[in-house]
Scaffold this motif. Sequence first.
Motif, PDB file in Angstrom:
ATOM      1  N   PHE A 190       0.846  -1.186   0.000  1.00 24.21           N
ATOM      2  CA  PHE A 190       0.000   0.000   0.000  1.00 24.21           C
ATOM      3  C   PHE A 190       0.880   1.234   0.000  1.00 24.21           C
ATOM      4  O   PHE A 190       1.524   1.561   0.997  1.00 24.21           O
ATOM      5  CB  PHE A 190      -0.937  -0.003   1.205  1.00 24.21           C
ATOM      6  CG  PHE A 190      -1.702   1.285   1.381  1.00 24.21           C
ATOM      7  CD1 PHE A 190      -2.254   1.948   0.288  1.00 24.21           C
ATOM      8  CD2 PHE A 190      -1.879   1.836   2.641  1.00 24.21           C
ATOM      9  CE1 PHE A 190      -2.956   3.125   0.443  1.00 24.21           C
ATOM     10  CE2 PHE A 190      -2.578   3.017   2.820  1.00 24.21           C
ATOM     11  CZ  PHE A 190      -3.119   3.664   1.712  1.00 24.21           C
ATOM     12  N   LEU A 191       0.937   1.896  -1.154  1.00 25.05           N
ATOM     13  CA  LEU A 191       1.737   3.106  -1.279  1.00 25.05           C
ATOM     14  C   LEU A 191       0.923   4.284  -0.749  1.00 25.05           C
ATOM     15  O   LEU A 191       0.014   4.780  -1.406  1.00 25.05           O
ATOM     16  CB  LEU A 191       2.139   3.323  -2.739  1.00 25.05           C
ATOM     17  CG  LEU A 191       2.881   2.157  -3.399  1.00 25.05           C
ATOM     18  CD1 LEU A 191       3.386   2.569  -4.779  1.00 25.05           C
ATOM     19  CD2 LEU A 191       4.020   1.648  -2.540  1.00 25.05           C
ATOM     20  N   HIS A 192       1.277   4.700   0.442  1.00 26.80           N
ATOM     21  CA  HIS A 192       0.547   5.763   1.128  1.00 26.80           C
ATOM     22  C   HIS A 192       1.203   7.100   0.775  1.00 26.80           C
ATOM     23  O   HIS A 192       2.370   7.314   1.074  1.00 26.80           O
ATOM     24  CB  HIS A 192       0.598   5.511   2.631  1.00 26.80           C
ATOM     25  CG  HIS A 192      -0.324   6.402   3.409  1.00 26.80           C
ATOM     26  ND1 HIS A 192      -0.396   6.381   4.785  1.00 26.80           N
ATOM     27  CD2 HIS A 192      -1.207   7.352   3.012  1.00 26.80           C
ATOM     28  CE1 HIS A 192      -1.289   7.261   5.197  1.00 26.80           C
ATOM     29  NE2 HIS A 192      -1.785   7.867   4.138  1.00 26.80           N
ATOM     30  N   VAL A 193       0.441   7.970   0.137  1.00 25.43           N
ATOM     31  CA  VAL A 193       0.975   9.261  -0.265  1.00 25.43           C
ATOM     32  C   VAL A 193      -0.027  10.347   0.102  1.00 25.43           C
ATOM     33  O   VAL A 193      -1.246  10.132   0.024  1.00 25.43           O
ATOM     34  CB  VAL A 193       1.270   9.293  -1.787  1.00 25.43           C
ATOM     35  CG1 VAL A 193      -0.007   9.129  -2.601  1.00 25.43           C
ATOM     36  CG2 VAL A 193       2.001  10.558  -2.196  1.00 25.43           C
ATOM     37  N   ALA A 194       0.467  11.499   0.536  1.00 21.32           N
ATOM     38  CA  ALA A 194      -0.423  12.622   0.804  1.00 21.32           C
ATOM     39  C   ALA A 194      -1.130  13.014  -0.489  1.00 21.32           C
ATOM     40  O   ALA A 194      -0.520  13.038  -1.565  1.00 21.32           O
ATOM     41  CB  ALA A 194       0.372  13.797   1.360  1.00 21.32           C
ATOM     42  N   ALA A 195      -2.414  13.324  -0.387  1.00 21.65           N
ATOM     43  CA  ALA A 195      -3.197  13.646  -1.575  1.00 21.65           C
ATOM     44  C   ALA A 195      -2.641  14.860  -2.304  1.00 21.65           C
ATOM     45  O   ALA A 195      -2.681  14.935  -3.543  1.00 21.65           O
ATOM     46  CB  ALA A 195      -4.655  13.861  -1.193  1.00 21.65           C
ATOM     47  N   GLU A 196      -2.097  15.814  -1.561  1.00 21.52           N
ATOM     48  CA  GLU A 196      -1.513  17.005  -2.194  1.00 21.52           C
ATOM     49  C   GLU A 196      -0.293  16.631  -3.036  1.00 21.52           C
ATOM     50  O   GLU A 196      -0.093  17.177  -4.127  1.00 21.52           O
ATOM     51  CB  GLU A 196      -1.110  18.025  -1.123  1.00 21.52           C
ATOM     52  CG  GLU A 196      -2.259  18.634  -0.356  1.00 21.52           C
ATOM     53  CD  GLU A 196      -2.714  17.764   0.814  1.00 21.52           C
ATOM     54  OE1 GLU A 196      -3.615  18.210   1.547  1.00 21.52           O
ATOM     55  OE2 GLU A 196      -2.172  16.635   0.997  1.00 21.52           O
ATOM     56  N   GLU A 197       0.508  15.687  -2.544  1.00 20.62           N
ATOM     57  CA  GLU A 197       1.673  15.241  -3.298  1.00 20.62           C
ATOM     58  C   GLU A 197       1.236  14.433  -4.521  1.00 20.62           C
ATOM     59  O   GLU A 197       1.843  14.549  -5.597  1.00 20.62           O
ATOM     60  CB  GLU A 197       2.590  14.398  -2.405  1.00 20.62           C
ATOM     61  CG  GLU A 197       3.728  13.694  -3.117  1.00 20.62           C
ATOM     62  CD  GLU A 197       4.702  14.636  -3.816  1.00 20.62           C
ATOM     63  OE1 GLU A 197       5.480  14.144  -4.666  1.00 20.62           O
ATOM     64  OE2 GLU A 197       4.691  15.851  -3.524  1.00 20.62           O
ATOM     65  N   ALA A 198       0.185  13.628  -4.377  1.00 17.65           N
ATOM     66  CA  ALA A 198      -0.337  12.873  -5.518  1.00 17.65           C
ATOM     67  C   ALA A 198      -0.782  13.827  -6.624  1.00 17.65           C
ATOM     68  O   ALA A 198      -0.520  13.588  -7.810  1.00 17.65           O
ATOM     69  CB  ALA A 198      -1.502  11.992  -5.071  1.00 17.65           C
ATOM     70  N   LEU A 199      -1.422  14.911  -6.248  1.00 18.88           N
ATOM     71  CA  LEU A 199      -1.859  15.908  -7.228  1.00 18.88           C
ATOM     72  C   LEU A 199      -0.664  16.573  -7.889  1.00 18.88           C
ATOM     73  O   LEU A 199      -0.665  16.796  -9.112  1.00 18.88           O
ATOM     74  CB  LEU A 199      -2.739  16.950  -6.543  1.00 18.88           C
ATOM     75  CG  LEU A 199      -3.238  18.095  -7.435  1.00 18.88           C
ATOM     76  CD1 LEU A 199      -4.085  17.568  -8.580  1.00 18.88           C
ATOM     77  CD2 LEU A 199      -4.036  19.107  -6.602  1.00 18.88           C
ATOM     78  N   ARG A 200       0.363  16.880  -7.113  1.00 19.47           N
ATOM     79  CA  ARG A 200       1.560  17.505  -7.691  1.00 19.47           C
ATOM     80  C   ARG A 200       2.189  16.587  -8.726  1.00 19.47           C
ATOM     81  O   ARG A 200       2.619  17.040  -9.795  1.00 19.47           O
ATOM     82  CB  ARG A 200       2.576  17.821  -6.590  1.00 19.47           C
ATOM     83  CG  ARG A 200       3.784  18.613  -7.077  1.00 19.47           C
ATOM     84  CD  ARG A 200       4.897  18.636  -6.065  1.00 19.47           C
ATOM     85  NE  ARG A 200       5.500  17.311  -5.898  1.00 19.47           N
ATOM     86  CZ  ARG A 200       6.371  16.779  -6.752  1.00 19.47           C
ATOM     87  NH1 ARG A 200       6.754  17.440  -7.841  1.00 19.47           N
ATOM     88  NH2 ARG A 200       6.877  15.582  -6.518  1.00 19.47           N
TER      89      ARG A 200
END
Length: 227
Positions: free
Chosen positions: A147-157
């Motif tokens: 499970f690659l957990h990433v902050a949604a803001e970073e995913a958008l970037r």
Amino acid sequence: MNATQAVGRLIAVTGIDGAGKSTLAAALQQACTVAGLPVILVGKRTVNVQGSPELSRYLDAVNAVVYRRDASVGQASGDHYWLLALAAWYTLQDQLVVRPALQAGTHVILDNTHHKILARYAVNPDVPTGLAQQVFAHLTPADLILFLHVAAEEALRRKEHFTPLEAGRTGPTSDDFVAYQQRVTDALLAYADDAWAPIDVTTMKPDDVLQEVTGLLHERRILTVTA
């Protein structure tokens, strides 16, 4: 499969849009190949059924219905239809590609598992959560779910652009994407069990993610791979 042949291991990758799932899955397949391990990468474009052109054509036809349709058709068909259509696709791919490979002793890297679909439906009030869980319950369980957990803001970037579906059809703004993807993240976390390995990749480079994953595979005695 003969009596001495080992069954392959199934390593699945999940996470929200922009987490780096496909990047990791491809890198892990390459690392396994370099290590001399029999391995295939299975993603949403995988339609080749070993030894059967007829089944390959059929799987490709189902793929076209599910993934290569006009966007307006998708929205008009409704959430219940797409849940069952996606369940049919995952069922066929599991039955025709994943299980035969594992039984033949080939390891399978599964890019973008059904768990993200479950999470999306978990935050959809129009479809019972139990129904979504039921239609995917028969799929082959993974030996390890990354499970690659990433902050949604970073995913958008990372993505820069997103589709209405990736914002849950809640609105067109970046805030809509971030809020929806955070809800999906919370739903994914609710599914985590002993087979899951959450990795916070928000500040990690792809090579570092691969190195951590290969360490996990060795630690859990699933596969020995050098990044």
